[in-house]
Design a protein around this motif. Structure first.
Motif, PDB file in Angstrom:
ATOM      1  N   PRO A   1      -6.341  19.012 -13.944  1.00 32.45           N
ATOM      2  CA  PRO A   1      -6.455  18.749 -15.381  1.00 32.45           C
ATOM      3  C   PRO A   1      -7.447  17.621 -15.673  1.00 32.45           C
ATOM      4  CG  PRO A   1      -4.356  17.932 -14.542  1.00 32.45           C
ATOM      5  CD  PRO A   1      -5.019  18.652 -13.414  1.00 32.45           C
ATOM      6  N   ILE A   2      -7.937  17.607 -16.899  1.00 37.30           N
ATOM      7  CA  ILE A   2      -8.853  16.562 -17.356  1.00 37.30           C
ATOM      8  C   ILE A   2      -8.047  15.282 -17.585  1.00 37.30           C
ATOM      9  CG2 ILE A   2     -10.385  15.851 -19.234  1.00 37.30           C
ATOM     10  CD1 ILE A   2     -10.999  18.860 -19.628  1.00 37.30           C
ATOM     11  N   PRO A   3      -8.497  14.163 -17.040  1.00 31.29           N
ATOM     12  CA  PRO A   3      -7.772  12.898 -17.227  1.00 31.29           C
ATOM     13  C   PRO A   3      -7.708  12.472 -18.693  1.00 31.29           C
ATOM     14  CG  PRO A   3      -9.365  12.708 -15.445  1.00 31.29           C
ATOM     15  CD  PRO A   3      -9.641  14.007 -16.145  1.00 31.29           C
ATOM     16  N   GLU A   4      -6.631  11.806 -19.021  1.00 35.36           N
ATOM     17  CA  GLU A   4      -6.416  11.263 -20.370  1.00 35.36           C
ATOM     18  C   GLU A   4      -7.563  10.343 -20.763  1.00 35.36           C
ATOM     19  OE1 GLU A   4      -3.279   8.043 -22.079  1.00 35.36           O
ATOM     20  OE2 GLU A   4      -2.462   9.626 -20.815  1.00 35.36           O
ATOM     21  N   GLY A   5      -8.036  10.490 -22.000  1.00 37.67           N
ATOM     22  CA  GLY A   5      -9.093   9.640 -22.524  1.00 37.67           C
ATOM     23  C   GLY A   5     -10.493  10.197 -22.341  1.00 37.67           C
ATOM     24  N   LEU A   6     -10.616  11.248 -21.553  1.00 39.41           N
ATOM     25  CA  LEU A   6     -11.917  11.871 -21.328  1.00 39.41           C
ATOM     26  C   LEU A   6     -12.024  13.088 -22.242  1.00 39.41           C
ATOM     27  CD1 LEU A   6     -14.459  11.703 -19.556  1.00 39.41           C
ATOM     28  CD2 LEU A   6     -13.292  13.148 -17.897  1.00 39.41           C
ATOM     29  N   PRO A   7     -12.918  13.054 -23.235  1.00 42.67           N
ATOM     30  CA  PRO A   7     -13.006  14.181 -24.164  1.00 42.67           C
ATOM     31  C   PRO A   7     -13.331  15.494 -23.445  1.00 42.67           C
ATOM     32  CG  PRO A   7     -14.252  12.304 -24.986  1.00 42.67           C
ATOM     33  CD  PRO A   7     -13.858  11.986 -23.573  1.00 42.67           C
ATOM     34  N   ARG A   8     -12.630  16.539 -23.810  1.00 42.41           N
ATOM     35  CA  ARG A   8     -12.796  17.849 -23.175  1.00 42.41           C
ATOM     36  C   ARG A   8     -14.255  18.322 -23.224  1.00 42.41           C
ATOM     37  NH1 ARG A   8      -9.540  21.214 -21.170  1.00 42.41           N
ATOM     38  NH2 ARG A   8      -7.609  20.331 -21.963  1.00 42.41           N
ATOM     39  N   ASN A   9     -14.951  18.031 -24.336  1.00 39.14           N
ATOM     40  CA  ASN A   9     -16.337  18.487 -24.453  1.00 39.14           C
ATOM     41  C   ASN A   9     -17.319  17.603 -23.675  1.00 39.14           C
ATOM     42  OD1 ASN A   9     -16.103  16.312 -26.244  1.00 39.14           O
ATOM     43  ND2 ASN A   9     -17.646  17.140 -27.637  1.00 39.14           N
ATOM     44  N   HIS A  10     -16.812  16.634 -22.931  1.00 41.50           N
ATOM     45  CA  HIS A  10     -17.637  15.779 -22.072  1.00 41.50           C
ATOM     46  C   HIS A  10     -17.444  16.136 -20.602  1.00 41.50           C
ATOM     47  CE1 HIS A  10     -18.803  12.292 -24.862  1.00 41.50           C
ATOM     48  NE2 HIS A  10     -18.256  13.218 -25.629  1.00 41.50           N
ATOM     49  N   VAL A  11     -16.943  17.341 -20.319  1.00 39.17           N
ATOM     50  CA  VAL A  11     -16.636  17.739 -18.944  1.00 39.17           C
ATOM     51  C   VAL A  11     -17.428  18.988 -18.569  1.00 39.17           C
ATOM     52  CG1 VAL A  11     -14.810  18.508 -17.361  1.00 39.17           C
ATOM     53  CG2 VAL A  11     -14.317  16.753 -19.076  1.00 39.17           C
ATOM     54  N   GLY A  12     -18.052  18.947 -17.408  1.00 43.61           N
ATOM     55  CA  GLY A  12     -18.799  20.090 -16.904  1.00 43.61           C
ATOM     56  C   GLY A  12     -18.358  20.459 -15.500  1.00 43.61           C
ATOM     57  N   ASP A  13     -18.686  21.657 -15.101  1.00 42.87           N
ATOM     58  CA  ASP A  13     -18.371  22.129 -13.754  1.00 42.87           C
ATOM     59  C   ASP A  13     -19.429  21.642 -12.760  1.00 42.87           C
ATOM     60  OD1 ASP A  13     -16.028  23.517 -14.441  1.00 42.87           O
ATOM     61  OD2 ASP A  13     -17.198  25.228 -15.139  1.00 42.87           O
ATOM     62  N   TRP A  14     -19.211  21.956 -11.508  1.00 46.64           N
ATOM     63  CA  TRP A  14     -20.109  21.510 -10.447  1.00 46.64           C
ATOM     64  C   TRP A  14     -21.418  22.290 -10.538  1.00 46.64           C
ATOM     65  CZ3 TRP A  14     -20.051  17.414  -7.475  1.00 46.64           C
ATOM     66  CH2 TRP A  14     -20.930  17.358  -6.382  1.00 46.64           C
ATOM     67  N   GLN A  15     -22.395  21.693 -11.234  1.00 51.78           N
ATOM     68  CA  GLN A  15     -23.728  22.284 -11.395  1.00 51.78           C
ATOM     69  C   GLN A  15     -24.762  21.172 -11.209  1.00 51.78           C
ATOM     70  OE1 GLN A  15     -24.152  24.998 -14.819  1.00 51.78           O
ATOM     71  NE2 GLN A  15     -21.974  24.616 -15.199  1.00 51.78           N
ATOM     72  N   PRO A  16     -25.049  20.791  -9.962  1.00 48.90           N
ATOM     73  CA  PRO A  16     -25.916  19.639  -9.699  1.00 48.90           C
ATOM     74  C   PRO A  16     -27.249  19.656 -10.431  1.00 48.90           C
ATOM     75  CG  PRO A  16     -24.892  20.359  -7.675  1.00 48.90           C
ATOM     76  CD  PRO A  16     -24.537  21.387  -8.733  1.00 48.90           C
TER      77      PRO A  16
END
Length: 134
Positions: free
Chosen positions: A104-119
């Motif tokens: 899961p996405i950690p608390e406090g980290l906006p969902r729209n600020h998360v990406g998958d492993w795409q170097p």
């Protein structure tokens, strides 16, 4: 583009996968990666001392905090604190899911600020997080 200093937050259980991310230092220009968990100077049981060093020497000079998300990252009290402190200081926030994980996405980290492993996208994402800091 200005050189960005990146504070890396992650759970100790993911150290092996995180080392793969640190390997990108050699191919991504204009970024300096810093992480206190690899700094053995902070070997103390005094939680306030550890927080002060992280806050002043790692988060404060950073442009962006990158949270490397593994299967258990969301449950780490230190990652939660690092996100909260980064947010309090107005740093850019970016979450990157480590390869082959689905925690899961950690608390406090906006969902729209998360990406998958795409170097190939990390440099653009880091700059985006800097431009969209609050």
């Amino acid at each position: 583009m200005a050189k960005r200093r990146i504070f890396i937050s992650f759970d100790h259980d993911d150290t092996d996968k995180v080392n793969g991310f640190f390997g990108l230092r050699n191919i991504i220009d204009n970024f300096e990666f810093y992480n206190h968990k690899l700094d053995h100077r902070i070997n103390s049981t005094d939680e306030e001392y550890v927080k002060r060093v992280i806050r002043e020497e790692y988060i404060q000079p950073a442009s962006v905090t990158v949270v490397l998300i593994g299967n258990r990252t969301a449950y780490s009290k230190w990652v939660k604190w690092e996100i909260a402190e980064s947010s309090r200081q107005g740093k850019g926030l970016l979450g990157i899911r480590l390869k082959d994980t689905d925690g899961p996405i950690p608390e406090g980290l906006p969902r729209n600020h998360v990406g998958d492993w795409q170097p190939d996208k990390f440099a653009d994402w880091i700059e985006w997080a800097y431009q969209n800091r609050e």
